[in-house]
Design a protein around this motif. Structure first.
Motif, short mmCIF file in Angstrom:
data_model
loop_
_atom_site.label_atom_id
_atom_site.label_comp_id
_atom_site.label_asym_id
_atom_site.label_seq_id
_atom_site.Cartn_x
_atom_site.Cartn_y
_atom_site.Cartn_z
N ILE A 14 -3.11 -10.05 -24.56
CA ILE A 14 -3.41 -10.60 -25.90
C ILE A 14 -4.75 -11.34 -25.80
O ILE A 14 -4.89 -12.29 -25.03
CB ILE A 14 -2.29 -11.53 -26.40
N GLY A 15 -5.73 -10.85 -26.57
CA GLY A 15 -7.08 -11.42 -26.54
C GLY A 15 -8.08 -10.41 -25.99
O GLY A 15 -8.04 -10.07 -24.81
N ALA A 16 -8.96 -9.90 -26.89
CA ALA A 16 -9.98 -8.93 -26.46
C ALA A 16 -11.32 -9.62 -26.28
O ALA A 16 -12.34 -9.19 -26.83
CB ALA A 16 -10.07 -7.80 -27.47
N LEU A 37 -4.46 -6.49 -27.52
CA LEU A 37 -4.30 -6.87 -28.94
C LEU A 37 -5.23 -8.01 -29.28
O LEU A 37 -5.41 -8.93 -28.48
CB LEU A 37 -2.87 -7.38 -29.18
N ASP A 38 -5.83 -7.97 -30.45
CA ASP A 38 -6.63 -9.12 -30.90
C ASP A 38 -6.46 -9.26 -32.41
O ASP A 38 -6.36 -8.26 -33.12
CB ASP A 38 -8.12 -8.94 -30.57
N HIS A 39 -6.44 -10.48 -32.89
CA HIS A 39 -6.29 -10.67 -34.34
C HIS A 39 -7.62 -10.54 -35.07
O HIS A 39 -7.64 -10.34 -36.28
CB HIS A 39 -5.59 -12.00 -34.66
N ASN A 40 -8.74 -10.62 -34.36
CA ASN A 40 -10.04 -10.39 -35.00
C ASN A 40 -10.23 -8.90 -35.28
O ASN A 40 -9.59 -8.06 -34.65
CB ASN A 40 -11.18 -10.85 -34.08
N ASP A 41 -11.17 -8.62 -36.19
CA ASP A 41 -11.40 -7.19 -36.47
C ASP A 41 -12.47 -6.59 -35.58
O ASP A 41 -12.82 -5.42 -35.71
CB ASP A 41 -11.74 -6.98 -37.96
N GLU A 42 -13.02 -7.39 -34.65
CA GLU A 42 -13.90 -6.82 -33.62
C GLU A 42 -13.65 -7.56 -32.31
O GLU A 42 -13.29 -8.74 -32.33
CB GLU A 42 -15.39 -6.90 -34.03
N PRO A 43 -13.82 -6.87 -31.17
CA PRO A 43 -13.58 -7.53 -29.90
C PRO A 43 -14.78 -8.40 -29.49
O PRO A 43 -15.88 -8.23 -30.04
CB PRO A 43 -13.42 -6.36 -28.92
N ARG A 131 -6.20 -2.61 -29.85
CA ARG A 131 -5.83 -2.68 -31.28
C ARG A 131 -6.32 -4.00 -31.85
O ARG A 131 -5.97 -5.07 -31.34
CB ARG A 131 -4.31 -2.63 -31.44
N LEU A 132 -7.11 -3.88 -32.91
CA LEU A 132 -7.71 -5.08 -33.52
C LEU A 132 -6.96 -5.41 -34.81
O LEU A 132 -6.11 -4.64 -35.26
CB LEU A 132 -9.19 -4.82 -33.78
N SER A 133 -7.28 -6.57 -35.38
CA SER A 133 -6.62 -7.04 -36.61
C SER A 133 -5.09 -7.02 -36.49
O SER A 133 -4.40 -6.68 -37.44
CB SER A 133 -7.05 -6.19 -37.82
N GLU A 134 -4.60 -7.34 -35.30
CA GLU A 134 -3.14 -7.35 -35.07
C GLU A 134 -2.68 -8.80 -34.94
O GLU A 134 -3.19 -9.54 -34.10
CB GLU A 134 -2.80 -6.63 -33.75
N THR A 135 -1.74 -9.19 -35.75
CA THR A 135 -1.20 -10.55 -35.64
C THR A 135 0.10 -10.51 -34.87
O THR A 135 1.01 -9.74 -35.22
CB THR A 135 -0.95 -11.12 -37.05
N GLY A 172 -12.35 -17.23 -34.41
CA GLY A 172 -11.01 -16.70 -34.12
C GLY A 172 -10.26 -17.43 -33.03
O GLY A 172 -9.21 -16.97 -32.58
N ALA A 173 -10.81 -18.58 -32.56
CA ALA A 173 -10.13 -19.32 -31.49
C ALA A 173 -8.83 -19.95 -32.02
O ALA A 173 -8.80 -20.48 -33.13
CB ALA A 173 -11.05 -20.42 -30.95
N THR A 174 -7.77 -19.85 -31.22
CA THR A 174 -6.50 -20.47 -31.58
C THR A 174 -5.87 -21.09 -30.33
O THR A 174 -6.30 -20.80 -29.22
CB THR A 174 -5.48 -19.42 -32.11
N GLY A 175 -4.84 -21.85 -30.54
CA GLY A 175 -4.11 -22.43 -29.40
C GLY A 175 -2.96 -21.54 -28.97
O GLY A 175 -1.97 -22.02 -28.42
N PHE A 176 -3.09 -20.21 -29.18
CA PHE A 176 -1.97 -19.30 -28.93
C PHE A 176 -1.50 -19.34 -27.47
O PHE A 176 -0.29 -19.38 -27.20
CB PHE A 176 -2.38 -17.87 -29.33
N ALA A 177 -2.44 -19.33 -26.55
CA ALA A 177 -2.04 -19.34 -25.12
C ALA A 177 -1.28 -20.63 -24.79
O ALA A 177 -0.31 -20.62 -24.03
CB ALA A 177 -3.28 -19.20 -24.22
N HIS A 178 -1.73 -21.73 -25.39
CA HIS A 178 -1.07 -23.01 -25.14
C HIS A 178 0.35 -22.97 -25.73
O HIS A 178 1.29 -23.46 -25.12
CB HIS A 178 -1.86 -24.16 -25.77
N ARG A 179 0.46 -22.36 -26.91
CA ARG A 179 1.78 -22.27 -27.57
C ARG A 179 2.74 -21.43 -26.72
O ARG A 179 3.89 -21.83 -26.49
CB ARG A 179 1.60 -21.65 -28.97
N LEU A 180 2.25 -20.29 -26.24
CA LEU A 180 3.10 -19.44 -25.41
C LEU A 180 3.46 -20.12 -24.09
O LEU A 180 4.57 -19.98 -23.60
CB LEU A 180 2.38 -18.11 -25.13
N ALA A 181 2.49 -20.88 -23.55
CA ALA A 181 2.77 -21.62 -22.30
C ALA A 181 3.95 -22.56 -22.55
O ALA A 181 4.91 -22.60 -21.78
CB ALA A 181 1.53 -22.39 -21.85
#
Ligand code: FDA
Length: 396
Positions: A14-16, A37-43, A131-135, A172-181
Motif C-alpha cells: 500500500i503506497g506507490a 495500491l495507491d489512493h492518488n491518481d498518479e504514483p 492500481r491507482l485511485s484505490e481507497t 496525499g500524505a495520510t497517517g494510514f501506516a500509523h493507523r494500521l500499526a
C-alpha cells in the motif's frame, strides 16, 4: 450479489511512492506476484516534486549517523545491503544523466520524472500490478491478509505499508501506516514535522520579517548537533538548509544557537574595525561581513549610531556575543504543510532491521518514511526509501 472482484497476490504493497515502488520491483523481479495500491491518481508524487523537480535521489556520504531514530543502529543493516552505488547503477542502466551538486548530493540533470519512470519500468519488468485511485476500506489478518478496497476484495500472504509520513497532506500524505500499526499492536514513536521552517516568536517578528529573502552561511546548533549551511530569513521566521536540518532535532521550548559569522572571530573583527576604521559606522562595517540588508537591521540594534571609534568595550562584547551566539527561540514549526519529512513513526524496536517485518506478525512489513528513521536533508531520505524497500522486497 455485489460485483466485488476477488484477487489473490503474494504481496500487497500500500503506497506507490519511493519505498513502495522499490519494494514491489524487488519482489516482483524475484518472481513474487505483487500488487501496489495507491489512493492518488498518479504514483510517486513526492518523487516528482523532489529536489526542486530534479530529485536529489541519493547521497554519496550515506551512513547510519546521517539518520535520526530512537534506535541509531536500526538503519545500518538495510543501508549496508543497498548502497547509493546500487541505486546509481540502476540510474545509469536507464541512461539517466546525473550530477553531484554539493555535499555528496546526486541530482538528475533532467527531471525527477525520469526516476519515477525508471521505477515504473522496473516494476513492469517484475510484472507488478499497480492500481491507482484505490481507497483501502479495511484490512484484516487471519493467516493471510484481506484488503477491502472500494471495488475489490484482495488477499495476500504479505502486506507492506509504504504510505509514508504525514508531510504535505495536499500530495496525499495520510497517517494510514500509523493507523494500521495501531490496529496490529505495533508501537509508534510520536510523529513530528521534520526538515521544516521554524517560526519566529512574537518579539522577533517585530524585526525579522523585514529581512525576508536574505540568505547567508551560518552555523546552527541544537544541543550537540550542529550544521554549517545557508540560512534564509522568511516572512514568518527562518528557513534554508541549515534551519531545515536542525529543525528535525528541535523540540518545542528549546532555543537554537546561530553563529552568523561562522568563519570569523566577531570580537576581534569588531575591535580591529574600531581601531582601523574608527570613523566608519556599524552598517558599513557589518555589510562587509554579511548581506547589506541584515547589516542595516543589526548594525543600529547591536552597535548604535556612533562611529566605530566610540564603541565601548561592553557594547562591542555584547554585539560579538549576539553575532556568534544568537539564541533563537522558535514559537513552533511551519507544520506538516511545509515539512519535507515526518520524524518518528513505526517504532523500530518492533521491526526486524533485516527485513522490515513486524517481529510479532512477520507477514506485515513497514518501509520508508512510515518507519522511525529520518534522514538529514540531501538525498538521505530517498536512500532510506530505496534501502528499506529493497530489504523488504528481498524478504517477501
Ligand atoms: P511517499 O510519501 O513518497 O509515498 C507514500 C505513498 O503512499 C504516496 O504515493 C501516497 O499517495 C500513498 N498513500 C498515503 N496514504 C495512503 C492511503 N491511505 N491509501 C493508499 N495510498 C496512500 N528526499 C530526498 O531524499 N531527496 C529530495 O530531493 C527530497 N525532496 C523533497 C521535496 C519535498 C517538497 C518533500 C515534501 C519531500 C522531499 N524529500 C526528499 C523526502 C522524500 O520525498 C520522502 O522521504 C520519500 O518520498 C518517502 O518515501 P515513501 O515511499 O516512504 O513515502
Amino acid at each position: 450479489m455485489s460485483g466485488r472482484r476477488q484477487e489473490t497476490f503474494d504481496a500487497i504493497v500500500i503506497g506507490a511512492g519511493a519505498a513502495g515502488l522499490m519494494t514491489a520491483l524487488t519482489a516482483g523481479q524475484r518472481g513474487r506476484r505483487v500488487l501496489v495500491l495507491d489512493h492518488n491518481d498518479e504514483p510517486g508524487r513526492k518523487i516528482l516534486i523532489s529536489g526542486g523537480g530534479r530529485c536529489n535521489f541519493t547521497n554519496l556520504h550515506t551512513m547510519p549517523d546521517r539518520f535520526l531514530s530512537q534506535n541509531r543502529h536500526f538503519a545500518r543493516s538495510a543501508l549496508a545491503r543497498y548502497k547509493p552505488a546500487d541505486f546509481l547503477a540502476l540510474v545509469e542502466k536507464h541512461r539517466i544523466a546525473w550530477h553531484e551538486k554539493t555535499l555528496g548530493q546526486l541530482f538528475c540533470d533532467g527531471s525527477a520524472r525520469q526516476i519515477l519512470e525508471m521505477l515504473l519500468d522496473e516494476c513492469d519488468n517484475g510484472d507488478v500490478t499497480i492500481r491507482l485511485s484505490e481507497t483501502v476500506r479495511d484490512v484484516q489478518f487471519s493467516g493471510h491478509f484481506t484488503v477491502e478496497t472500494d471495488t475489490h476484495t484482495l488477499t495476500a500472504r504479505s502486506l507492506v505499508l509504504a504510505t509514508g509520513g504525514l508531510s504535505i497532506p495536499k500530495l496525499g500524505a495520510t497517517g494510514f501506516a500509523h493507523r494500521l500499526a495501531r490496529q496490529f499492536g505495533v508501537p509508534l514513536v510520536p510523529p513530528a514535522p521534520g526538515l521544516v521552517p521554524l517560526q519566529a516568536n512574537i518579539e522577533d517578528l517585530e524585526w525579522m520579517p523585514a529581512l525576508s529573502g536574505v540568505s547567508l552561511p551560518v552555523r546552527v546548533q541544537n544541543g550537540r548537533t550542529a550544521f554549517e549551511e545557508a540560512m534564509l530569513f522568511t516572512h514568518k521566521g527562518l528557513s534554508g538548509p541549515a534551519i531545515l536540518q536542525i529543525s528535525s532535532f528541535w523540540k518545542p521550548g528549546q532555543s537554537i544557537r546561530i553563529d552568523l559569522l561562522p568563519d570569523k572571530d566577531a570580537f576581534e573583527t569588531l575591535r580591529d574595525a574600531r581601531t582601523g576604521r574608527s570613523r566608519a559606522h556599524a552598517v558599513a562595517i557589518l555589510a562587509e561581513l554579511m548581506p547589506r540588508r541584515l547589516a542595516e537591521v543589526l548594525g543600529p540594534r547591536l552597535l548604535g549610531g556612533k562611529a566605530a571609534g566610540e564603541w565601548p568595550d561592553k557594547m562591542l562584547r555584547a554585539a560579538a556575543e549576539t553575532l556568534k551566539n544568537w539564541q533563537f527561540s522558535p514559537s513552533g514549526t511551519e507544520g506538516y504543510a511545509k515539512a519535507e519529512v515526518t520524524t518518528g513513526g513505526v517504532d523500530t524496536k518492533a521491526l526486524s532491521s533485516r527485513t522490515m517485518a513486524s517481529t510479532t506478525l512477520p507477514q506485515l512489513y513497514f518501509v520508508g518514511e512510515a518507519v522511525d528513521v529520518t534522514g538529514w536533508l540531501g538525498g538521505y531520505n530517498f536512500q532510506w526509501a530505496w534501502a528499506s524497500g529493497h530489504a523488504a522486497g528481498t524478504a517477501l
